[in-house]
Design an enzyme around this catalytic site. Structure first.
Site, mmCIF file in Angstrom:
data_model
loop_
_atom_site.group_PDB
_atom_site.id
_atom_site.type_symbol
_atom_site.label_atom_id
_atom_site.label_comp_id
_atom_site.label_asym_id
_atom_site.label_seq_id
_atom_site.Cartn_x
_atom_site.Cartn_y
_atom_site.Cartn_z
ATOM 1 N N GLU A 130 9.914 -13.931 -11.560
ATOM 2 C CA GLU A 130 9.076 -12.868 -10.995
ATOM 3 C C GLU A 130 8.531 -11.913 -12.048
ATOM 4 O O GLU A 130 7.447 -11.376 -11.874
ATOM 5 C CB GLU A 130 9.786 -12.107 -9.873
ATOM 6 C CG GLU A 130 10.974 -11.293 -10.282
ATOM 7 C CD GLU A 130 11.657 -10.622 -9.101
ATOM 8 O OE1 GLU A 130 10.996 -10.392 -8.083
ATOM 9 O OE2 GLU A 130 12.842 -10.322 -9.211
ATOM 10 N N ARG A 154 5.060 0.329 -6.289
ATOM 11 C CA ARG A 154 5.090 -0.511 -5.091
ATOM 12 C C ARG A 154 4.119 -1.686 -5.201
ATOM 13 O O ARG A 154 4.183 -2.610 -4.407
ATOM 14 C CB ARG A 154 4.727 0.330 -3.865
ATOM 15 C CG ARG A 154 5.713 1.456 -3.596
ATOM 16 C CD ARG A 154 5.191 2.382 -2.511
ATOM 17 N NE ARG A 154 5.018 1.661 -1.276
ATOM 18 C CZ ARG A 154 5.910 1.586 -0.310
ATOM 19 N NH1 ARG A 154 7.055 2.204 -0.450
ATOM 20 N NH2 ARG A 154 5.679 0.913 0.781
ATOM 21 N N LYS A 172 14.793 -13.611 -11.118
ATOM 22 C CA LYS A 172 14.442 -12.520 -12.031
ATOM 23 C C LYS A 172 13.481 -13.022 -13.084
ATOM 24 O O LYS A 172 12.480 -12.376 -13.384
ATOM 25 C CB LYS A 172 15.674 -11.933 -12.745
ATOM 26 C CG LYS A 172 16.617 -11.087 -11.931
ATOM 27 C CD LYS A 172 16.073 -9.755 -11.481
ATOM 28 C CE LYS A 172 15.351 -9.851 -10.171
ATOM 29 N NZ LYS A 172 15.990 -9.504 -8.962
ATOM 30 N N LYS A 187 7.080 -3.645 -4.195
ATOM 31 C CA LYS A 187 8.481 -3.224 -4.138
ATOM 32 C C LYS A 187 9.083 -3.409 -2.751
ATOM 33 O O LYS A 187 10.170 -3.907 -2.596
ATOM 34 C CB LYS A 187 8.605 -1.776 -4.603
ATOM 35 C CG LYS A 187 10.042 -1.276 -4.675
ATOM 36 C CD LYS A 187 10.858 -2.069 -5.676
ATOM 37 C CE LYS A 187 12.316 -1.713 -5.678
ATOM 38 N NZ LYS A 187 13.108 -2.751 -6.365
ATOM 39 N N ASN A 235 -1.714 1.883 5.882
ATOM 40 C CA ASN A 235 -0.818 0.811 5.413
ATOM 41 C C ASN A 235 -0.518 -0.084 6.614
ATOM 42 O O ASN A 235 -0.338 0.418 7.721
ATOM 43 C CB ASN A 235 0.523 1.381 4.926
ATOM 44 C CG ASN A 235 0.393 2.178 3.659
ATOM 45 O OD1 ASN A 235 -0.696 2.250 3.073
ATOM 46 N ND2 ASN A 235 1.484 2.777 3.229
ATOM 47 N N GLY A 236 -0.389 -1.384 6.372
ATOM 48 C CA GLY A 236 -0.055 -2.292 7.472
ATOM 49 C C GLY A 236 -1.214 -3.231 7.764
ATOM 50 O O GLY A 236 -2.161 -3.342 6.975
ATOM 51 N N GLU A 255 19.640 -15.982 -8.436
ATOM 52 C CA GLU A 255 19.151 -14.639 -8.754
ATOM 53 C C GLU A 255 18.623 -14.578 -10.189
ATOM 54 O O GLU A 255 17.585 -13.968 -10.449
ATOM 55 C CB GLU A 255 20.285 -13.618 -8.515
ATOM 56 C CG GLU A 255 19.978 -12.184 -8.872
ATOM 57 C CD GLU A 255 18.794 -11.573 -8.125
ATOM 58 O OE1 GLU A 255 18.272 -12.184 -7.180
ATOM 59 O OE2 GLU A 255 18.379 -10.474 -8.536
ATOM 60 N N HIS A 291 21.704 -34.941 -8.511
ATOM 61 C CA HIS A 291 20.992 -35.484 -7.349
ATOM 62 C C HIS A 291 19.473 -35.312 -7.481
ATOM 63 O O HIS A 291 18.757 -35.411 -6.492
ATOM 64 C CB HIS A 291 21.490 -34.818 -6.068
ATOM 65 C CG HIS A 291 22.952 -35.045 -5.828
ATOM 66 N ND1 HIS A 291 23.462 -36.285 -5.509
ATOM 67 C CD2 HIS A 291 24.010 -34.208 -5.915
ATOM 68 C CE1 HIS A 291 24.778 -36.196 -5.382
ATOM 69 N NE2 HIS A 291 25.134 -34.937 -5.627
ATOM 70 N N CYS A 319 0.823 -1.207 0.000
ATOM 71 C CA CYS A 319 0.000 0.000 0.000
ATOM 72 C C CYS A 319 0.858 1.259 0.000
ATOM 73 O O CYS A 319 2.012 1.237 0.437
ATOM 74 C CB CYS A 319 -0.863 0.027 1.254
ATOM 75 S SG CYS A 319 -1.856 -1.435 1.471
ATOM 76 N N TRP A 358 -3.025 -2.611 -1.505
ATOM 77 C CA TRP A 358 -2.597 -3.955 -1.915
ATOM 78 C C TRP A 358 -3.333 -4.887 -0.972
ATOM 79 O O TRP A 358 -3.052 -4.920 0.231
ATOM 80 C CB TRP A 358 -1.076 -4.030 -1.733
ATOM 81 C CG TRP A 358 -0.426 -5.257 -2.277
ATOM 82 C CD1 TRP A 358 -0.098 -5.496 -3.583
ATOM 83 C CD2 TRP A 358 0.039 -6.387 -1.535
ATOM 84 N NE1 TRP A 358 0.539 -6.706 -3.694
ATOM 85 C CE2 TRP A 358 0.634 -7.282 -2.455
ATOM 86 C CE3 TRP A 358 0.014 -6.750 -0.196
ATOM 87 C CZ2 TRP A 358 1.193 -8.499 -2.083
ATOM 88 C CZ3 TRP A 358 0.570 -7.965 0.188
ATOM 89 C CH2 TRP A 358 1.157 -8.819 -0.757
#
Ligand code: F6R
Length: 608
Positions: A488, A27, A485, A603, A100-101, A481, A504, A2, A74
């Protein structure tokens, strides 16, 4: 996550609020809304979907309001819908709040408020806050807010407006970032500095537990115990250009291309060529503790955790100090053992990640020293750490972290060199390593100069639904990484593995449809990775290898190669990750994905 922006002053509020919301879009969010104080009344507009939708809604409003608060939501409690979008109002419509939260005890508060006759319009946890304030209102909103927040468990960044005190904005924070911008005869409130940077770079950071009352001319801040808190105004050095796309199709592409500069900025003034070491001012106070550390724990999330893994290799090899790397989300809840001579490093680009912040507070509760490696100056983790190093990558707007990652690894390299020189690393070796590190930005520039070749390579990969990323040693975290990338931003399923682990289990996946990306630059275990590549070839897997210029052996076994310049093994991750960032970017573009705002991602992850 948010976002909040609020304005009080002489400007017409709507454009200021919309601009702020647009800048918070990166965000991640699913609905947007605003509340304006118009002739003493509250006007609310909110909608599911994008800020542009809200913009259409307010277009014909002809509002002259000079005060308002706005929000991007969000969803956590309740689906994305205009009913659940913020702002939320009390029963009488006298108050409007954005939050927010997460309010953890919202069920208990809701039951109490329903018993008192309140009826709720949304499924959100936020709505209980505004009803609670209505219930307890005693003639002073600041005082009421302070009293109500005592009853609230959870995290919040709040902005509140009211018909009762129509020339004020009230704000409060606990565990969710909130800052105040100061202009001439105006104040702003925001969850992220980028929302207000267009208007001011004079920032006042609220601390946890503080509540603020803003008028056009005045700001007063109270502590949780309702005492006055004198606040300092800080000038921040970011400017508007830094948060704009500058001709690039996406922020992510811009940020990938900024890496030569961001790495130079991370190095600037910190390398000592004569002494073969690095000078990191934010760690000077802890030199004794660092020198005598028995163990270093590095904790972080996501991409920052990958940087931490490289930090482990670097510090153990250069300084000989044992290092443990742990996901912050696990660390904070598993009663970690922190001994007297341990040092905990936290890595966080945003400096606001809830899990990393939780790990920080857990360490402090246990009496440990906490050192932060952050990008955002003044962020909560930066402020609550005992010391640390800024990576100076500049604002990173694309949700997928790129330049922050390379700068984190670079800063960890400097930390490792500095520790090494305090321990057993010789002067000669130190000088050689420092010289090599100073060249890294130029080597990255060489990779970026060939960026166009990756567009064609993405053509090979973008129809695949799966990809394996393999690397060894320092480049195992690069494999992780690279895979992160890709998944996502392009939603292609990708896994990173240490190359030798393939046999394995994952080798069962290899056939002519499986795409494997191998990081195979020259190092001490080059021959071993060569065998891994041969094993994939033998099973007809498709192979893309990242190799050093002129490499023939891996090239013969691969379908496609990306050539990168050679450097010391320690620093190869910084160079090798760049083509993988570009690959993920171009695959995502070809698949028509929203690169800068991938689905479901935010974000800075300020909730657990
Ligand atoms: C991935 C990404 C995330 C973050 C993670 C931690 O591209 O950006 O995995 O690395 O959410 O964020 P920070 O570094 O802000 O603590």
């Amino acid at each position: 996550m948010c976002g909040i922006v609020g304005y009080i002053g002489n400007r017409v509020a709507i454009p200021v609020l919309l601009d702020g919301l647009h800048r918070l879009e990166y965000r991640g969010y699913d609905s947007a809304g605003m509340a304006l104080i118009e002739n003493g009344d509250i006007v609310i507009k909110k909608t599911k979907g994008k800020v542009s939708e809200l913009q259409r809604m307010v277009k014909n409003l002809r509002s002259d309001a000079r005060l308002g608060i706005a929000h991007t939501r969000w969803a956590t409690h309740g689906e994305p819908s205009s009913r659940n979008a913020h702002p939320h109002t009390d029963s009488r419509g006298d108050l409007a709040i954005v939050h927010n939260g997460i309010i953890e005890n919202y069920n208990a508060l809701k039951t109490y408020l329903i018993d008192k006759g309140h009826s709720f319009k949304s499924e959100t946890d936020t709505e209980v806050l505004v009803h609670l304030i209505e219930e307890h209102y005693n003639g002073s909103l600041l005082e009421t807010l302070s009293q109500c927040l005592v009853e609230v468990q959870g995290t919040y960044g709040i902005a509140l407006v009211s018909k009762k005190e129509p020339d004020r904005i009230f704000a409060a924070r606990r565990g969710s970032p909130l800052l105040i911008g100061k202009g001439k005869g105006e104040y702003f409130v925001a969850s992220d500095v980028s929302a207000i940077l267009r208007y001011t770079n004079e920032i006042i950071y609220l601390e946890d537990g503080e509540i603020a009352e803003l008028s056009k001319e005045d700001l007063s801040v109270k502590s949780a115990s309702y005492e006055d808190v004198p606040k300092k105004v800080q000038q921040i050095s970011w400017n508007l250009d830094m948060i704009e796309k500058d001709g690039h199709a996406h922020f992510m592409l811009k940020e990938i291309h900024e890496q030569t500069t961001s790495l130079q900025n991370a190095i600037r003034g910190r390398l000592n060529f004569e002494e073969g070491t690095a000078r990191l001012d934010g760690l000077l106070k802890f030199m004794d503790e660092l020198e005598n550390a028995h163990r270093i724990i590095i904790t972080a999330c996501g991409t920052s955790w990958h940087a931490a893994l490289i930090g482990e290799y670097l510090i153990e090899e250069l300084a000989g100090i044992p290092v443990e790397v742990e996901y912050a989300s696990e660390f904070r809840y598993r009663s970690p053992i922190i001994n007297k001579n341990d040092i905990v490093f936290l890595i966080s680009q945003s400096g606001e990640t809830a899990d990393t912040l939780g790990a920080l507070r857990e360490t402090k509760r246990k009496g440990g020293i906490v050192l932060g490696v952050c990008n955002v100056v003044g962020s909560t983790i930066a402020r609550e750490s005992d010391g640390g190093v800024y990576i100076h990558a500049g604002p990173e707007i694309g949700v997928a972290s790129t330049k922050a990652f390379t700068s984190q690894v670079l800063v960890l390299s400097m930390i490792a060199i500095m520790l090494g020189r305090m321990k057993n690393l010789s002067l000669d070796r130190g000088r050689q390593i420092v010289r090599a590190l100073a060249e890294v930005p130029q080597l990255v520039q060489k990779v970026l100069a060939g960026a166009d070749t990756i567009v064609a390579i993405a053509e090979e990969l973008y129809r695949s639904n799966n990809a394996l990323y393999l690397g060894r040693g320092y480049n195992f975290p690069v494999a992780l990484e690279g895979a992160l990338k890709l998944k996502e931003i392009s939603y292609v399923h990708a896994e990173g593995y240490p190359a030798a682990e393939m046999k394995h289990g994952p080798i069962a996946l290899i056939d002519e449809n499986m795409f494997t990306v191998v990081i195979a630059t020259k190092d001490a275990i080059y021959d071993k990775i060569l065998s891994n590549v041969a094993e994939i070839r033998a099973r007809k897997g498709r192979i893309l290898s990242v190799v050093n210029r002129g490499d023939k052996r891996i090239k013969e076994l691969s379908d496609v190669v990306i050539e990168v310049p050679e450097t010391l093994t320690f620093f190869s991750p910084i160079i090798n990750v760049v083509p993988l960032q570009l690959l993920a970017y171009h695959v995502a573009v070809k698949r028509g994905c929203n690169v800068d705002q991938p689905r479901n991602l935010a974000k800075s992850v300020t909730v657990e």
